[in-house]
Design a protein around this motif. Structure first.
Motif, PDB file in Angstrom:
ATOM      1  N   MET A 146      -6.899   8.227   3.917  1.00 55.53           N
ATOM      2  CA  MET A 146      -6.285   7.622   3.852  1.00 55.53           C
ATOM      3  C   MET A 146      -6.428   6.149   3.272  1.00 55.53           C
ATOM      4  SD  MET A 146      -2.958   7.151   6.686  1.00 55.53           S
ATOM      5  CE  MET A 146      -1.206   6.799   6.027  1.00 55.53           C
ATOM      6  N   SER A 147      -6.424   6.249   1.840  1.00 57.66           N
ATOM      7  CA  SER A 147      -7.188   4.948   1.942  1.00 57.66           C
ATOM      8  C   SER A 147      -6.542   4.046   1.260  1.00 57.66           C
ATOM      9  CB  SER A 147      -7.383   4.671   0.030  1.00 57.66           C
ATOM     10  OG  SER A 147      -8.262   3.987  -0.310  1.00 57.66           O
ATOM     11  N   SER A 148      -6.104   2.742   1.973  1.00 57.46           N
ATOM     12  CA  SER A 148      -5.646   1.640   1.908  1.00 57.46           C
ATOM     13  C   SER A 148      -6.330   0.324   2.113  1.00 57.46           C
ATOM     14  CB  SER A 148      -4.573   1.430   3.107  1.00 57.46           C
ATOM     15  OG  SER A 148      -5.490   0.854   4.240  1.00 57.46           O
ATOM     16  N   ASP A 149      -5.685  -0.988   1.847  1.00 56.82           N
ATOM     17  CA  ASP A 149      -5.689  -2.141   1.630  1.00 56.82           C
ATOM     18  C   ASP A 149      -5.796  -2.376   2.838  1.00 56.82           C
ATOM     19  OD1 ASP A 149      -6.223  -2.013  -0.785  1.00 56.82           O
ATOM     20  OD2 ASP A 149      -4.931  -3.493  -1.017  1.00 56.82           O
ATOM     21  N   LEU A 150      -5.329  -1.562   4.132  1.00 50.96           N
ATOM     22  CA  LEU A 150      -5.314  -2.543   5.852  1.00 50.96           C
ATOM     23  C   LEU A 150      -5.423  -1.106   6.497  1.00 50.96           C
ATOM     24  CD1 LEU A 150      -2.522  -5.043   6.061  1.00 50.96           C
ATOM     25  CD2 LEU A 150      -4.331  -5.855   5.394  1.00 50.96           C
ATOM     26  N   ALA A 151      -6.589  -1.228   6.218  1.00 50.08           N
ATOM     27  CA  ALA A 151      -7.033   0.847   6.924  1.00 50.08           C
ATOM     28  C   ALA A 151      -7.170   0.762   8.605  1.00 50.08           C
ATOM     29  CB  ALA A 151      -8.537   0.928   6.594  1.00 50.08           C
ATOM     30  N   ASN A 152      -6.496  -0.077   9.015  1.00 53.39           N
ATOM     31  CA  ASN A 152      -6.278   0.227  10.512  1.00 53.39           C
ATOM     32  C   ASN A 152      -4.810  -0.734  11.261  1.00 53.39           C
ATOM     33  OD1 ASN A 152      -8.111   0.065  13.152  1.00 53.39           O
ATOM     34  ND2 ASN A 152     -10.004   0.747  11.542  1.00 53.39           N
ATOM     35  N   GLU A 189       4.583  -3.116   2.370  1.00 53.80           N
ATOM     36  CA  GLU A 189       5.559  -4.175   1.094  1.00 53.80           C
ATOM     37  C   GLU A 189       4.820  -4.166   0.076  1.00 53.80           C
ATOM     38  OE1 GLU A 189       6.216  -7.250   3.643  1.00 53.80           O
ATOM     39  OE2 GLU A 189       7.809  -6.469   4.820  1.00 53.80           O
ATOM     40  N   LEU A 190       2.977  -4.253  -0.153  1.00 54.38           N
ATOM     41  CA  LEU A 190       2.198  -4.943  -1.008  1.00 54.38           C
ATOM     42  C   LEU A 190       1.697  -3.386  -2.249  1.00 54.38           C
ATOM     43  CD1 LEU A 190       1.098  -7.293  -2.474  1.00 54.38           C
ATOM     44  CD2 LEU A 190      -1.198  -6.703  -0.923  1.00 54.38           C
ATOM     45  N   TYR A 191       1.554  -2.341  -1.367  1.00 55.11           N
ATOM     46  CA  TYR A 191       1.519  -1.107  -2.081  1.00 55.11           C
ATOM     47  C   TYR A 191       3.589  -0.694  -2.909  1.00 55.11           C
ATOM     48  CZ  TYR A 191      -1.913   1.169   0.242  1.00 55.11           C
ATOM     49  OH  TYR A 191      -3.607   1.242   0.146  1.00 55.11           O
ATOM     50  N   VAL A 192       4.200  -1.331  -2.562  1.00 55.75           N
ATOM     51  CA  VAL A 192       5.311  -1.344  -3.261  1.00 55.75           C
ATOM     52  C   VAL A 192       5.710  -1.819  -4.433  1.00 55.75           C
ATOM     53  CG1 VAL A 192       8.886  -1.606  -3.346  1.00 55.75           C
ATOM     54  CG2 VAL A 192       6.839  -0.808  -0.928  1.00 55.75           C
TER      55      VAL A 192
END
Length: 881
Positions: free
Chosen positions: A1-7, A221-224
């Motif tokens: 599950m890749s994300s800029d905030l991974a934790n 919110e940034l993903y939106v």
């Protein structure tokens, strides 16, 4: 599950490279992820001043790509840094006209033999330019093919899983990532991997879950806001941003394609064994529904246009998801409304409505699709299905009584409010209750048992901290199972609204029971139906109307005859509905169909969902039918408008790209003809042919330039010209087509008739009308043009043919985008664009036609034209973003 905030709170590069502080459990969730102060190294970033002339911001690595010291870049005019072509494209951008949040792709350009995709947007009135290094050039035809094929695939998909598999496979094929996953979020934000395409080099996470803590709220919110994120190399060293004085610079990079990501996230990637990643947001009904995440075992770059194609696919998926959910929601509401009406019908047949409820407990249970239902009236206990015993229900009712303003209460975890109910979780973990009376102790309670379920997580979802409380991403993603108890299946919005609507209906019934039985029965039914937003009617088995509510009358519908006749339905629907009604009368089953209802003074057709249920007298004899009509037109129009908007946006972008690409070879051919002309004797016969070729090339160039102008809504100034000159130009343009069709084309008037406007656009309109007339004319028929002064202030231009004419239905849709009578030979945009051009000139476009008698298209233009811009101001069309 890749994300800029991974934790649980992870994401971050420091706001200033010079002021880095350890990321801890206390400060991680509030880290300013939108202003990291640095970018990734697969490109460079420049920021221009408010005048959009000089560079006032640059990433440190800019000097590596431009081969110029950073101190000479900062403060320099951007025109000194780039070739003329790129500088010209940048010059045409304007923060004054760009809407907030708009990211523009300027194209692919070579700088010192390196290929870059150039992307730009404005932040706080300043323009940011991002130059992303590309490993290959992507053709526009690839995007067109992918999108077209995927749109065709959508119509064959019936479930969310099929949709997820289709887009996952398509993204994997486009990007070449070793693993591409699609996962959706539940109400708590946990992610479930629904689909995966895997080359076998990376572990499979299919059907595993990721905890909500992997992506904090600010990252969601940034993903939106920024729907595509690429990390070509997870081992990169961030390149800080520098100002004119060389100091670190802070700027909002929310929309940046190069924005640096959290070192925690990079560590998270390494723990997953991925060297590069990409994420694409899937938005449905304005919220983050899920993500498509691509991972690769080695560094990998995906060109900007390929990512844009993936982004477009995700938007199509989001639209389709909305369609799926809207259809499911409508079906659910339809079922609940049918249950309510059937139950209310039984209640209406009895003076004692409580007795009616108690005799129909199974229908009462179905109002919310519960496992069990209880009717509690002053200690009297009626139940059906799986429910607690009377003593337990009494304790729950006592607690409900202590909530004086509570009309409806719902929970999936009753033990969290009443701890003692954990003992009865096997029958009552979830509860939905309505208070029927504020005077007496009357409740309807619905129950659901606990749903014991096991979740397979991709690694144990725990927070890990190291020395000094530094946050560390988890290092294991092995499947880890966790069992949940004490919670029931969640009550859906439709189920809660069904209970609320049912409560309103029951309350209305109870208030009317103070009157005489006969009068009360009629008054109650009328009050209920008038309060509903639908058109309500009752009818006998023959369909003859016995009663209608106010909504029916407000729609302009007559109150007599059969509900499906008397001119109420479109002719195409009347016979079909008549047959279906007879079938349902024989079976006694719920009647439900979509029809085109002719409402209002103009009898305009509007789509309605008609539902009718039988109501019974005592003794099970059918007394008639209660029906409703729900207007579906606006929903259908919104769905059609959404699809049309996406098609128009894609068409505009593709038209601009294609026209731009045509101009380059045209310029080369023109130069070659120029060289040939000077190598030939002036008396040579070939000079005549060269002249004709140059004339044709000039015409083609004009067409492509006009196309570019239209797509950008940017045209030249208004000018004066005569109608016959335009007519002759158009006839020369279609000379070959007229000859092949054996059509006679003639100009019947227009000499000296002066027209004022943008000549290229007016010529485009007339050419479109003439092309349509030639297609419509019979073989050997006639096409004609003329112009005249209709009044002192109005010029009328006419284009006519002697073809087969058009039906009223065709005329009604004639100026709609993508409507065409030519099948695969037409794109349906010609008359739409023509109509837009004429309106911008302050004019009107009309059609006079009759089946079998041909068509005349009439353009009415003011003699003095002020061309309207997109913003609505008078003047020349301005530059648009």
């Amino acid at each position: 599950m890749s994300s800029d905030l991974a934790n649980p709170a992870a994401n971050s590069t420091p706001a200033s490279p010079a002021a880095a502080e350890p990321i801890t459990l206390d400060n991680c969730a509030s880290e300013p992820i939108r202003i990291p102060g640095s970018i990734q190294r697969h490109g460079f970033l420049l920021g221009l001043d408010e005048a959009q002339e000089r560079v006032v911001l640059a990433s440190e690595n800019t000097e590596e790509f431009l081969r110029t010291p950073l101190k000479l870049i900062l403060g320099a005019p951007y025109v000194h840094l780039f070739e003329r072509e790129l500088s010209a494209v940048i010059y045409r951008q304007s923060c004054m006209s760009d809407p907030d949040g708009m990211v523009s792709y300027l194209g692919a350009f070579r700088i010192h033999n390196d290929l870059f995709s150039v992307v730009t947007h404005c932040v706080e009135g300043k323009r940011l330019l991002e130059f992303e290094l590309q490993d290959r050039l992507v053709g526009s035809e690839m995007m067109n093919t992918v999108i077209t094929n995927f749109v065709a695939t959508l119509s064959k998909l019936e479930t969310e899983i099929e949709l997820a598999d289709a887009v996952t496979q398509q993204v994997a094929a486009l990007t070449g990532f070793d693993r591409v996953m699609l996962y959706c979020f539940d109400e708590e934000g946990n992610g479930t991997v629904l689909s995966e395409a895997n080359s076998g080099l990376l572990p499979s996470y299919l059907n595993l879950h990721f905890p909500a803590s992997d992506i904090p709220q600010q990252a969601r919110e940034l993903y939106v806001l920024n729907t595509v994120r690429i990390i070509p190399n997870g081992s990169y060293e961030p390149s800080p941003l520098r100002s004119l004085d060389g100091a670190p610079h802070i700027v909002d990079l929310s929309l940046s394609v190069l924005r640096s990501v959290s070192p925690i996230h990079l560590e998270y990637m390494r723990n997953m064994g991925t060297a590069s990643s990409m994420s694409i947001s899937i938005l449905s009904e304005g919220r983050l529904w899920g993500l498509i995440s691509g991972h690769h075992a080695e560094p990998r770059m995906v060109p900007f246009l390929v990512r844009s194609a993936c982004d477009m696919l995700s938007k199509l998926v989001g639209t389709q998801l909305t369609t799926f959910r809207t259809a499911a929601r409508l079906q659910t509401l339809t079922n609940f409304h049918a249950v309510q009406r059937e139950l209310l019908t039984h209640i209406a047949a009895q003076f004692d409505y409580i007795g009616g409820l108690s005799s129909q407990m199974d229908l009462t249970r179905q109002v919310t699709d519960a496992s069990g239902a209880v009717l509690w009236v002053d200690g009297d206990f009626q139940q059906i299905g799986i429910t607690p015993d009377k003593a337990s229900v009494a304790r729950i009712v006592e607690w409900l009584d202590s909530q004086p303003n509570m009309e409806l209460y719902e929970t999936r975890y009753l033990g969290g409010v009443l701890p003692w109910t954990s003992e009865i979780a096997d029958v009552a973990a979830g509860m939905l209750a309505i208070r029927v009376s504020d005077i007496r102790q009357k409740y309807i309670l619905w129950f659901r048992p606990e749903l014991v379920h096991t979740v397979d997580w991709a690694g144990e979802p725990v927070k890990l901290s190291g020395p000094n409380d530094r946050l560390n991403p988890r290092k294991s993603f092995e499947s880890w199972s966790q069992t949940f108890r004490g919670q029931a299946k969640r009550w859906s919005t439709a189920e809660i609204e069904s209970a609320r609507e049912f409560r309103a209906a029951i309350t209305t019934v109870s208030l009317r029971r103070a009157e005489e039985e006969a009068e009360l029965s009629t008054a109650r039914f009328e009050q209920l139906t008038h309060a509903l937003p639908e058109k309500i009617f009752t009818a006998d088995d023959d369909g003859r109307i016995q009663y209608v509510n106010d909504r029916w009358r407000e729609a302009g519908l007559s109150e007599g005859g059969c509900w499906y006749s008397e001119g109420r339905l479109a002719a195409e629907d009347e016979e079909r509905i008549k047959t279906l009604w007879r079938e349902h009368v024989q079976s006694g089953q719920l009647f439900e169909e979509e029809v085109r209802l002719l409402t209002g003074k103009d009898h305009a057709p509007r789509w309605n969902l008609v539902r009718a249920v039988p109501f019974m007298r005592r003794g099970a004899a059918r007394a008639g039918w209660v029906g409703s009509m729900i207007d579906l037109t606006e929903r259908r129009e919104r769905e059609t408008a959404l699809r049309m908007t996406e098609k128009l946006a894609l068409t505009g972008r593709m038209t601009s790209v294609i026209a731009h690409e045509i101009n380059n070879p045209l310029e080369s051919i023109t130069n070659l003809l120029y060289l040939i002309r000077h190598d030939l004797p002036t008396t040579s016969d070939a000079m005549q042919y060269i002249g004709q070729a140059e004339s044709e090339l000039e015409r083609i160039s004009g067409i492509t330039k006009q196309t570019l102008r239209w797509s950008r809504e940017n045209s030249g100034g208004a000018e004066s010209f005569t109608a016959d000159a335009v007519f002759n130009d158009v006839l020369r343009l279609f000379h070959g087509k007229i000859r092949n069709r054996h059509v006679t084309a003639e100009v019947r008037g227009g000499e000296g008739i002066e027209i004022q406007g943008i000549q290229g656009q007016i010529r485009q309109v007339i050419a479109n009308l003439v092309a349509n007339a030639i297609d419509a004319a019979r073989v050997g028929g006639k096409v004609w043009m003329d112009a005249r002064f209709l009044t002192d202030d109005i010029v009328e231009i006419r284009v006519g043919d002697d073809g087969v004419g058009m039906t009223p239905e065709t005329v009604r849709q004639l100026f709609q985008p993508f409507f065409s009578t030519k099948g695969d030979l037409g794109n349906g945009l010609g008359l739409y664009i023509s109509h837009e051009i004429v309106e911008r000139h302050g004019g009107e476009l009309h059609v006079d036609t009759e089946p079998g008698r041909g068509t005349v298209m009439r353009i009415l233009l003011p003699r003095v034209t002020k061309v309207r811009t997109e913003s609505g101001a008078d003047g020349l069309p301005g530059k648009s973003a």
